[in-house]
Write an enzyme that holds these catalytic residues in place. Structure first.
Site, PDB file in Angstrom:
ATOM      1  N   ASP A  30       0.830  -1.210   0.000  1.00 53.28           N
ATOM      2  CA  ASP A  30       0.000   0.000   0.000  1.00 53.28           C
ATOM      3  C   ASP A  30       0.861   1.255   0.000  1.00 53.28           C
ATOM      4  O   ASP A  30       1.422   1.627   1.039  1.00 53.28           O
ATOM      5  CB  ASP A  30      -0.927  -0.014   1.218  1.00 53.28           C
TER       6      ASP A  30
ATOM      7  N   ASP B 270      -1.644   5.186  -5.771  1.00 54.35           N
ATOM      8  CA  ASP B 270      -1.964   4.383  -4.591  1.00 54.35           C
ATOM      9  C   ASP B 270      -2.132   2.910  -4.972  1.00 54.35           C
ATOM     10  O   ASP B 270      -3.140   2.516  -5.547  1.00 54.35           O
ATOM     11  CB  ASP B 270      -3.251   4.911  -3.941  1.00 54.35           C
TER      12      ASP B 270
END
Length: 499
Positions: free
Chosen positions: A104, A322
């Site tokens: 992440d 992201d």
């Protein structure tokens, strides 16, 4: 004594070889070399003592070397109907325990489920075994107190909170999808393979601070895509990349290449992947995420009529990268002309339909032949050209026709997010030292070249190395020196048997 004399001759010859390897030119240096025995001539040497000397010497070699590449395995896919996330495996604690954690780049901390977690999933639809961390079960674990310096620093970035009860440095935060986690910080060993040169891999460990989650909420409690935690690769001080690079263990750069086809997988390294086609764009400074300067969007080579102010970075605007987001999101003022341009481009070959509020198309041929290329243009002249598979998602068939839907969702007064749908099948380099991000189209099932302080090595997706012609001479010095030194010590050991 003849054996010992022979030993001394061999030692002198080996020492001369060592000096040549280290840059003595074609001949011997002018200065004299004084040799001293590590062990007295009349003393027998135990093999374990020699091994201990080797271990100490190798440790010194590793400490003197300015970091190396750390690689992690990559599992998962971007397909929302298979996995919808990419994850890796990390080993923590003593004895080491393995955890599956989502990759992440949109968050900062590494956290795993605690053994005291009551609402954590007990099984996973991904077919992986779920594990939990026990601070009391690890001999090297220590809790982070509120008075600890790192707790004070991350409290300022809203990544930590402290309560007088227990004096523990804790955390509680939510992700963009509404899921959340809470727990406390702990320091323990992270185990990894450090690649220092061609075929030279060191099994390493380093103490890091990470989270031990006692509470989960939202989608994190679901079993269908359950994993042990999340591996945050953000820029804040608490992130693993920041912790390791600040101590010189790794470079201040990391890279990934997420494979989109088949079973997915890919490459994740704490280091810089090299490719001649990589283009770079600067990061927006002083941001908590990886914000980029998006300047325009073009469909089929035509720049869309979007006010550039729409892309400006502010408190709740901008464009971020992201890897923890499966699809992609685009601000409404850009989304509407984006979808309209695609619909117009395929009006003769595809039938537009709506499905659950999403713009979809029914097609009878391959999308590559029908749908136009899309270009996201960033500061510094860096363009990211999206193929149809980078902005469309296949949602099955209707009356024999394939239904493909726009994989971007429309958002209002929020940031635009480039998730795995866009990131897949590309090298992405997060160069934190130079505050820039680079990318290039790439087949992520292939090997890549990775740069470290002293040169380049070819890194193979399976986690092995092939010798590259560009291998730095530093590695040759290191390996050759180690080999010769080991030979000398073996000769000493053998010679001592004749005394």
């Amino acid at each position: 004594m003849a054996g010992v004399d022979l030993l001394l001759i061999l030692a002198v010859v080996s020492a001369a070889m060592l000096m040549v390897v280290n840059g003595g030119g074609g001949g011997f240096p002018a200065s004299a070399l004084t040799l001293e025995r590590a062990f007295p001539v009349n003393q027998k040497v135990d093999l374990e003592e020699l091994k201990a000397r080797d271990r100490a010497r190798h440790a010194r070699i590793l400490q003197s070397f300015a970091g190396g590449i750390v690689d992690f395995p990559v599992l998962g896919t971007s397909d929302p109907y298979l996995v919808g996330l990419y994850f890796t495996r990390v080993k923590l604690g003593s004895p080491p325990r393995e955890f599956n954690v989502q990759i992440d780049t949109g968050s900062d901390i590494l956290w795993v489920s605690c053994d005291s977690c009551n609402d954590c999933p007990q099984s996973s639809g991904l077919g992986v075994q779920l594990n939990s961390f026990s601070a009391t079960g690890s001999s090297t674990a220590s809790l982070i107190s509120c008075s600890d310096a790192i707790c004070a620093s991350i409290v300022q970035t809203s990544s930590a909170e402290c309560s007088t009860q227990g004096n523990q440095c804790g955390y509680s935060f939510q992700y963009g999808d509404g899921s959340g986690t809470a727990g406390y910080y702990v320091s323990d060993l992270l185990y990894f393979d450090t690649i220092l040169g061609a075929s030279f891999i060191a099994n390493s460990s380093a103490p890091i601070v990470f989270g031990c989650s006692t509470t989960l909420s939202g989608d994190l409690t679901r079993s269908d895509r359950a994993i042990d935690g999340i591996f945050g690769f953000g820029q804040q001080e608490i992130s693993v990349i920041a912790q390791l690079s600040s101590r010189g263990i790794t470079p201040k750069v990391f890279s990934h290449c997420l494979k989109g086809e088949g079973n997915g997988g890919g490459i994740l390294v704490l280091g810089e992947i090299l490719d001649p086609s990589i283009v770079y764009t600067p990061l927006v400074p002083s941001q908590s995420h990886y914000n980029l300067y998006l300047q325009s969007i073009a469909v089929n080579g035509q720049v869309l009529p979007i006010d550039s102010a729409v892309f400006a970075t502010s408190e709740n605007r901008g464009t971020i990268v992201d890897s923890g987001t499966t699809l992609a999101y685009l601000i409404g003022e850009a989304y509407d002309p984006f979808v309209s341009a695609i619909t117009a481009a395929v009006s003769q070959t595809a039938r537009p339909v709506l499905s659950r509020g999403s713009q979809c198309y029914l097609v009878l041929a391959g999308i590559t032949e029908i749908f136009p290329p899309v270009s996201f243009n960033f500061a510094g002249g860096a363009s990211m050209v999206l193929r149809p598979a980078d902005y469309l998602v296949h949602l099955g068939f209707v009356d024999g026709a394939a239904m493909w839907c726009i994989g971007f969702s429309r958002v209002e007064k929020s940031v635009s997010i480039l998730g795995d749908l866009v990131l897949k099948d590309r090298i992405f380099v997060y160069d934190l030292a130079h505050q820039r991000i680079g990318w290039a189209d790439y087949d992520c099932s292939l090997s890549v070249n990775v740069s470290i302080t002293s040169g380049k090595d070819e890194f193979v997706n399976a986690g092995q190395l092939r010798v590259s012609s560009s291998t730095s001479s530093v590695f040759c010095d290191l390996l050759c020196t180690s080999t010769i030194a080991l030979l000398l010590q073996i000769l000493v050991l053998v010679g001592s048997q004749f005394l």
